[in-house]
Design an enzyme around this catalytic site. Structure first.
Site, PDB file in Angstrom:
ATOM      1  N   HIS A  42       0.862  -1.180   0.000  1.00 31.58           N
ATOM      2  CA  HIS A  42       0.000   0.000   0.000  1.00 31.58           C
ATOM      3  C   HIS A  42       0.902   1.236   0.000  1.00 31.58           C
ATOM      4  CE1 HIS A  42      -2.894   2.926   1.642  1.00 31.58           C
ATOM      5  NE2 HIS A  42      -3.859   2.059   1.389  1.00 31.58           N
TER       6      HIS A  42
ATOM      7  N   ASP B 108       2.770  -4.516   8.050  1.00 28.90           N
ATOM      8  CA  ASP B 108       1.584  -3.683   7.922  1.00 28.90           C
ATOM      9  C   ASP B 108       0.388  -4.626   8.041  1.00 28.90           C
ATOM     10  OD1 ASP B 108      -0.668  -2.416   6.982  1.00 28.90           O
ATOM     11  OD2 ASP B 108       0.196  -1.838   5.045  1.00 28.90           O
TER      12      ASP B 108
ATOM     13  N   GLN C 251      -4.762  -5.310   6.827  1.00 34.54           N
ATOM     14  CA  GLN C 251      -5.736  -6.249   6.256  1.00 34.54           C
ATOM     15  C   GLN C 251      -5.779  -7.588   6.997  1.00 34.54           C
ATOM     16  OE1 GLN C 251      -7.907  -5.402   3.944  1.00 34.54           O
ATOM     17  NE2 GLN C 251      -7.008  -3.365   3.694  1.00 34.54           N
TER      18      GLN C 251
ATOM     19  N   LYS D  84     -10.565  -0.419  10.224  1.00 34.50           N
ATOM     20  CA  LYS D  84     -10.685  -1.640   9.415  1.00 34.50           C
ATOM     21  C   LYS D  84     -10.935  -2.863  10.306  1.00 34.50           C
ATOM     22  CE  LYS D  84      -7.283  -0.002   6.008  1.00 34.50           C
ATOM     23  NZ  LYS D  84      -8.078   0.621   4.975  1.00 34.50           N
TER      24      LYS D  84
ATOM     25  N   CYS E 284      -4.614   2.285  -3.742  1.00 29.03           N
ATOM     26  CA  CYS E 284      -3.378   2.839  -3.155  1.00 29.03           C
ATOM     27  C   CYS E 284      -2.235   1.845  -3.307  1.00 29.03           C
ATOM     28  CB  CYS E 284      -3.572   3.222  -1.696  1.00 29.03           C
ATOM     29  SG  CYS E 284      -4.760   4.555  -1.473  1.00 29.03           S
TER      30      CYS E 284
END
Lengths: 135, 406
Positions: free
Chosen positions: B121, B198, B201, B224, B364
């Site tokens: 991202h 990261d 997700q 999220k 992104c």
């Protein structure tokens, strides 16, 4: 509501691809990106001695609305200078509800976009690219 | 094991919403998930019974607020399998990565290298480019395989003694591919590099045990993960956090301030300058509690069942192309596809008329779009509250777009 967005006239404009492609040895060329959605429009133009467009071609990597707008713009651009293009941009802005007044053809086709604010930049991106090419 | 999706759905008021006569089929969870009543109630409880600033007040509301804020930190820590004082509240996942890029990055020297991947991202690319511009570090990039995974066969070529940090998506926000962390950590440690994930997700799909992963930093976003907006988390190994200078200066992050010299509070205070997002942090704590109460083995099976239904259905529509792992192994419920002759935005707009919310565009992740020579994709991202009706509504919409827009 969205079914109404993709009305036949917009789809027909996009499919007509009027002016789609590249020019050999354009006088000027400009590319514009929409950083939010990634759409990209490249405008090639040839100009006469008075700064009027004699030929125009566009490449669109973008959505159907962007393609339709580029085609509509290409259909009416020849013979116009920067002021003339600025003038017909008002028709697009009127069609999508950003300005008061009745738009001229062929931009009436974009009236359904007035209800979709997030998609209005798609219609205006070809104008931005052409403005850059003329400036 | 059966999974009672109806019971989960009942906890999310927005899923009962009717828009233009249609139910909401929310499949844009990768952008922002919906939030359960437990989170809404926790935030409301704070705002109506405990609203005050944290840490410094001596009155009872301030004490309530501070206790709720620190309890939220403890809930997040439990969710991550770490200690509360290792958890830093940030403004989001992007803010967490920027914190590391700025603060840990300030310890790096010109010529040091950061290793990223082609599927990151932008929030795990641009902060490192800003660091490169500031300090002269170099950035290397692991390419992506045809099936949308980070190509770890390239690791030996790209990792050198100059590599100080490997920062990668735990789960791709475009392809849903799960990172093989063990391989990355083993290779990174062999050259002395730190590893940051990261987790934007991955965190929405169940509790984690970060110490067992062998990583050094982990970031994720509250919104999220069924929590409020404006809150995120950075976890870091304490010895690394203790060695890092502050990211932002202000109240709460100091030891002692004089005009001659200021000393810093220990982590996490050092990295939480100013009044934090107290209500959102409390909401995120509640979201972590909510997630820990869910049976994630059953939930994951349920989500993967939806992925299979979606992939099977899309493949029946002429001209669809899927990006990402074809199998259900080592992947999470994020599915990207294109439809020949129809731009992703037009697919997404058509789906909206079927009551289906998805994301379309570059997500992104423009370097990944370039890798596949794409303008963008339509992305379906699922949560445990999604059900077959969501997938079937989407498939009907895609078929309609295929019939009418090309």
């Amino acid at each position: 509501m969205n079914d109404q967005l993709y009305q036949d006239r917009i789809v027909a404009l996009a499919k007509a691809k009027t002016g789609a492609g590249k020019l050999d040895a354009p006088t000027r060329s400009a590319r514009r990106d929409n950083p939010l959605c990634g759409d990209r429009v490249t405008m090639d133009i040839k100009l006469d001695g008075q700064g009027r467009i004699t030929e125009i071609a566009h490449q669109v990597r973008g959505c159907l609305l962007c393609q339709a707008s580029a085609a509509a713009l290409s259909a009416v651009a020849v013979g116009r200078d920067a002021a003339g293009i600025s003038d017909i941009r008002h028709d697009a802005e009127r069609a999508i509800g950003r300005e008061a007044g009745d738009p001229r053809e062929p931009f009436t086709a974009f009236a359904p976009v007035a209800a979709h604010k997030s998609r209005q930049e798609c219609v205006l991106l070809p104008f931005e690219a052409l403005k850059d090419a003329l400036s | 094991m059966s999974f009672d999706v109806a019971a989960v759905r009942r906890q999310f008021p927005i899923l009962s919403e009717i828009i233009d006569g249609r139910p909401v089929h929310y499949l844009d969870n990768g952008a922002s998930a919906q939030t359960p009543l437990a989170v809404i109630d926790a935030v409301r409880h704070y705002e109506t019974t405990s609203r005050a600033n944290v840490l410094r007040g001596v009155h009872r509301l301030a004490e309530r607020a501070t206790e709720a804020y620190e309890n939220a930190r403890a809930e997040v820590a439990k969710f991550l399998g770490v200690q509360p004082l290792e958890v830093i509240f940030t403004g989001g996942c992007t803010a967490a990565i920027n914190l590391v890029a700025y603060s840990y990055g300030s310890l790096l020297k010109p010529g040091d290298r950061i290793l990223l991947s082609e599927l990151e991202h932008h929030s795990n690319i641009v902060p490192w480019q800003l660091l490169r511009a500031r300090s002269g570090i170099e950035i290397d990039m692991i390419p992506v395989t045809e099936d949308g995974r980070i190509d770890l066969n390239e690791l030996p070529r790209l990792l050198t003694s100059k590599t100080k940090l490997v920062s990668l998506a735990h789960v791709s926000n475009v392809t849903g591919a799960l990172l093989d962390i063990r391989t990355v950590v083993t290779a990174a440690k062999a050259v002395g590099a730190k590893v940051m994930l990261d987790g934007a997700q991955r965190a929405p799909h169940g509790p984690l045990d970060l110490p067992s992963l062998g990583i050094d930093f982990y970031a994720f976003a509250g919104h999220k993960a069924y929590g409020p907006n404006g809150i995120g988390v950075l976890w870091g190994k304490p010895e690394l956090l203790d060695a890092m200078p502050p990211f932002m200066g202000g109240g709460s992050m100091i030891g002692r301030v004089t005009f001659a010299e200021t000393t810093w509070a220990p982590s996490p205070r050092r990295f939480e300058a100013g009044t934090p997002a107290i209500g959102p942090a409390i909401g995120l704590g509640a979201a972590c509690t909510w997630m820990q109460a869910l049976d994630w083995t059953a939930a994951h099976d349920h989500e993967m069942g939806l992925v299979q239904r979606l992939m099977d259905g899309l493949q029946k529509v002429d001209g669809t192309r899927l990006f990402g792992p074809a199998s259900l192994q080592n992947r999470y419920p994020v599915v990207s596809f294109t439809l020949d002759g129809v731009h992703p935005h037009d697919v997404a707009q058509t789906l909206d008329s079927f009551g289906v919310a998805v994301r379309a565009g570059h997500h992104c992740a423009q370097p990944l779009m370039d890798r596949f020579d794409l303008d963008g994709t339509t992305r379906v991202s699922m949560a445990p509250y999604n059900d077959n009706t969501d997938i079937d509504a989407l498939l009907a919409g895609v078929a309609h777009a295929a019939r009418t827009l090309r």
